[in-house]
Structure formats: structure tokens, C-alpha cells
Design a protein around this motif. Structure first.
Motif: not given
Length: 184
Positions: A169-184
Motif C-alpha cells: 500500500s505504501e508503494h501503490v498510489e491508489p492504496l496509500q490511504p490503506v497504508a495511512e490507516l495502518l501506519g503509526e
């Protein structure tokens, strides 16, 4: 292990002809590998901590073969919920036989459960969040979801799965909100 980096080369080849997509794929695979290695190292450290605390508690109580039970506790602690439960039952039964006293059996099993719950709930969850750069709630929810879905196997695989989802999710632009949700 026998295939070496064949899987990695095939994944890079399948991403398409552009150099940028190949670089992103290599970076994703490298980040996944690094995150999983750090997670496995953290598991080793927390299970050694559990074994040391169990050894001290079992020796203090006077349980026979305290070191062997502590090693078993450290090894089985990797299985969420089930492993600590098995050790509590086993050490409680051994203590009941050894001391012929229900309060002593409950003390041994209770001491183990306090150690397992404290390390498992607080230390492991916190360290997993720090190592994977994920918030602790996401780690806990992942453990619950995958455990509900696949049982013990889901609990064992939940953290690697959620770490992979976060890295991708961090590396695929459309999935970055998922990375934000899972991140610190």
C-alpha cells in the motif's frame, strides 16, 4: 529456498516492460523481506523474554524442571492464545502433582498466564507496531480478524499478512490511504 531469487525475478518480469514498475516491484519485495525479517527477530526476542521470565517465576515458586518448562513456554508462546493456554494447563497439572496442592497449581498456572498476557498484549504488540511501523490497534485487529477467519493458522500469519499489505500500500498510489490507516 531451492529456487533462490527465481520468484523475485519472475515477479519483476511480470510487472511489465517499464523500468519504473520494475524498480517499484524490487523495492516492494525488498521492503517486505526486510519487514518480515525484523518481525521474526522481534518474535525471537519476545519469546526469549517470555522464557526468561517464566524460568524466574517457576524457579521462585519451586517447580521441578523449571528451565525445561520455561523453554517449552518460550517455544509455544509463538502460537497466540493456544500456546499460553497449553502451557498454563500443563504447568498447572505438573504443579498439582508435585505440590499436591490446588493453590500451588493455580499459582504456577496464574504466574505463567500473567507473564504470557503481559508480554503478549503489551510488549509484543508494541514491538510489532514499532518494527512494522504500524499502529497497535491495526496489529490487534489483524490478529483478531485472521484468527477468526483461519483459526490458529490465521493468528500465526496475521502479522506477516498485514505487514505485506502495508508495504504494498505504501508503494501503490491508489492504496496509500490503506497504508495511512495502518501506519503509526
Amino acid at each position: 529456498l531451492l529456487s533462490g531469487d527465481t520468484y523475485k525475478r519472475n515477479a519483476v518480469r511480470l510487472t511489465g516492460p517499464s523500468l519504473s514498475s520494475k524498480k517499484i516491484t524490487v523495492q516492494i519485495l525488498s521492503d517486505i523481506n526486510h519487514s518480515i525479517q525484523r518481525y521474526m527477530f522481534m518474535l525471537l526476542i519476545t519469546n526469549i523474554l517470555v522464557a526468561l521470565l517464566a524460568s524466574m517465576a517457576f524457579h521462585w515458586i519451586g517447580l521441578d524442571n523449571a528451565g525445561a518448562w520455561a523453554v517449552a513456554a518460550g517455544l509455544l508462546h509463538i502460537i497466540p492464545y493456544l500456546g499460553p493456554g497449553l502451557i498454563a494447563i500443563a504447568t498447572g497439572m505438573v504443579a498439582l502433582i508435585q505440590f499436591d496442592s490446588l493453590p500451588m497449581a493455580l499459582l504456577v498456572a496464574g504466574a505463567w498466564l500473567v507473564i504470557a498476557i503481559t508480554v503478549g498484549t503489551f510488549v509484543t504488540t508494541w514491538m510489532t507496531g514499532r518494527i512494522a511501523r504500524m499502529n497497535s490497534a491495526a496489529v490487534f485487529i489483524s490478529l483478531l480478524f485472521w484468527g477468526w477467519l483461519w483459526g490458529v493458522w490465521g493468528m500465526l500469519l496475521s502479522i506477516p499478512i498485514i505487514v505485506i499489505v502495508k508495504v504494498v500500500s505504501e508503494h501503490v498510489e491508489p492504496l496509500q490511504p490503506v497504508a495511512e490507516l495502518l501506519g503509526e
